[in-house]
Design an enzyme around this catalytic site. Structure first.
Site, short mmCIF file in Angstrom:
data_model
loop_
_atom_site.label_atom_id
_atom_site.label_comp_id
_atom_site.label_asym_id
_atom_site.label_seq_id
_atom_site.Cartn_x
_atom_site.Cartn_y
_atom_site.Cartn_z
N ASP A 85 0.98 -1.25 -0.11
CA ASP A 85 0.47 -0.07 -0.14
C ASP A 85 0.95 1.25 -0.11
O ASP A 85 0.76 2.25 1.25
CB ASP A 85 -0.97 0.17 1.00
CG ASP A 85 -1.36 -1.53 1.50
OD1 ASP A 85 -2.03 -1.97 0.37
OD2 ASP A 85 -1.97 -1.95 2.44
N GLU A 135 -11.26 -0.07 -3.43
CA GLU A 135 -11.01 0.17 -2.25
C GLU A 135 -9.28 0.34 -2.90
O GLU A 135 -8.70 0.99 -4.07
CB GLU A 135 -9.88 -1.29 -1.33
CG GLU A 135 -9.14 -2.10 -2.10
CD GLU A 135 -8.84 -2.91 -0.42
OE1 GLU A 135 -9.38 -3.35 0.09
OE2 GLU A 135 -8.04 -4.45 -1.45
#
Length: 330
Positions: free
Chosen positions: A14, A193
């Site tokens: 991420d 997401e």
């Protein structure tokens, strides 16, 4: 393209990179999911060897005591903000972990120094699983875009947008931008997401990640004009296919949860993302630490950005679940 090495940073999923003045600042999910880290370097290739500072640790108990995920660093109105998600309960206690979105603030000039203070939770009308908040300022207004579970919609998370009153408070009701609907968004889990914003010539390109976090993970995109009403779903057009996905020929699997930055001279748009270089994962993919941060070039066509294919690795990478020291030594 400028010659960059991959992986950019080992065992940091991420990834988030922001270029401010002459430095790149880097943060990402720490493999133990127990802290928020920052690195800084003048060149992207130097981020792997850059010292890593822990600027915040999880609480011992309560809502910010588990699974610190996907921090993002933003500069807004002369202050630094970190948006992140945190949970209270372990997996297995519910269908989804109890993640909510939170904000840290640092009013200093350098985010590696100064004091980080907790500004609290970003509250949304539905008190449910929410994460991956990103923010952008367009037309003088700050917007928040994030992923959240709506109990009335099948799947784990959808994408929402709202205008903000300040960097930790929504000013408008959330608007649904996207939900998992295509086959490629619904492999293993129905997920939208990890939104990220890329601005170019008056257009907004909003990328996001879909499906489970293993090999099927891929990047999709929505598009809108900067001068459109961004809180009107009709202003957005969603691609029906992934714009960035696994490249078996390069041994790159499950690329996603990306952000955007620019090259050192500012002439090239770059995509920062994570991916693995193997497919055999024991147990839950979230707890395999070898999603490494990587970089690729964004090229521009008459139809918008072309993200190409994930590039092969030219740096050493670990082959086990062992978490490396912060400097990546082995």
């Amino acid at each position: 393209m400028s010659a960059y090495h991959n992986p950019l940073v080992l065992q940091r999923a991420d990834p988030w990179v922001i270029k401010h003045r002459d430095l790149y600042y880097f943060t990402a999910s720490y493999p133990a999911y127990d802290r928020i880290i920052l690195r800084a370097a003048a060149r992207l290739d130097d981020l792997q060897a850059a010292p890593e500072r822990t600027i915040w640790r999880k609480h011992e108990s309560g809502p910010m005591s588990r699974y610190i995920w996907a921090p993002e660093l933003h500069r807004i109105n002369g202050a630094w903000y970190i948006y992140f998600a945190a949970a209270e309960e372990d997996f297995g206690s519910a269908d989804l972990p109890t993640h909510r979105m939170y904000v840290l603030e640092n009013t200093g000039e350098d985010p590696m120094d100064g004091e980080w203070t907790e500004k609290g939770q970003i509250h949304t009308p539905i008190d449910s699983f929410s994460l991956d908040a990103t923010t952008t300022v367009i037309g003088g207004s700050q917007y928040l875009i994030w992923a959240q579970k709506d109990p009335a919609i099948e799947g784990n998370s959808n994408l929402y947008i709202a205008r903000m009153a300040d960097p930790w408070t929504l000013a408008t009701d959330p608007v649904l931008l996207s939900k998992p609907e295509y086959d490629w968004e619904c492999i293993d889990f129905k997920v939208n997401e990890g939104p990220a914003v890329l601005l170019h010539q008056g257009m907004i390109y909003l990328t996001y990640s879909a499906s489970g976090t293993g090999v099927p993970y891929a990047v999709g995109m929505l598009t809108a004009r900067e001068d459109a009403d961004l809180l009107d779903p009709a202003s957005w057009t969603k691609s029906d296919h992934p714009v960035f996905k696994t490249a078996e020929e390069n041994h790159q699997y499950g690329p996603g949860h990306n952000c955007f930055t620019v090259s050192e001279d500012g002439s090239q748009d770059l995509m920062i993302y994570h991916a693995r270089n193997y497919t055999h994962i024991e147990g839950d993919p979230l707890f395999d630490p070898n999603r490494h941060a990587r970089v690729g070039l964004v090229t521009w066509t008459d139809h918008g950005p072309d993200f190409g294919r994930p590039l092969p690795d030219d740096r050493w990478t670990p082959t086990s679940r062992q978490i490396l020291p912060p400097d990546g030594s082995h």
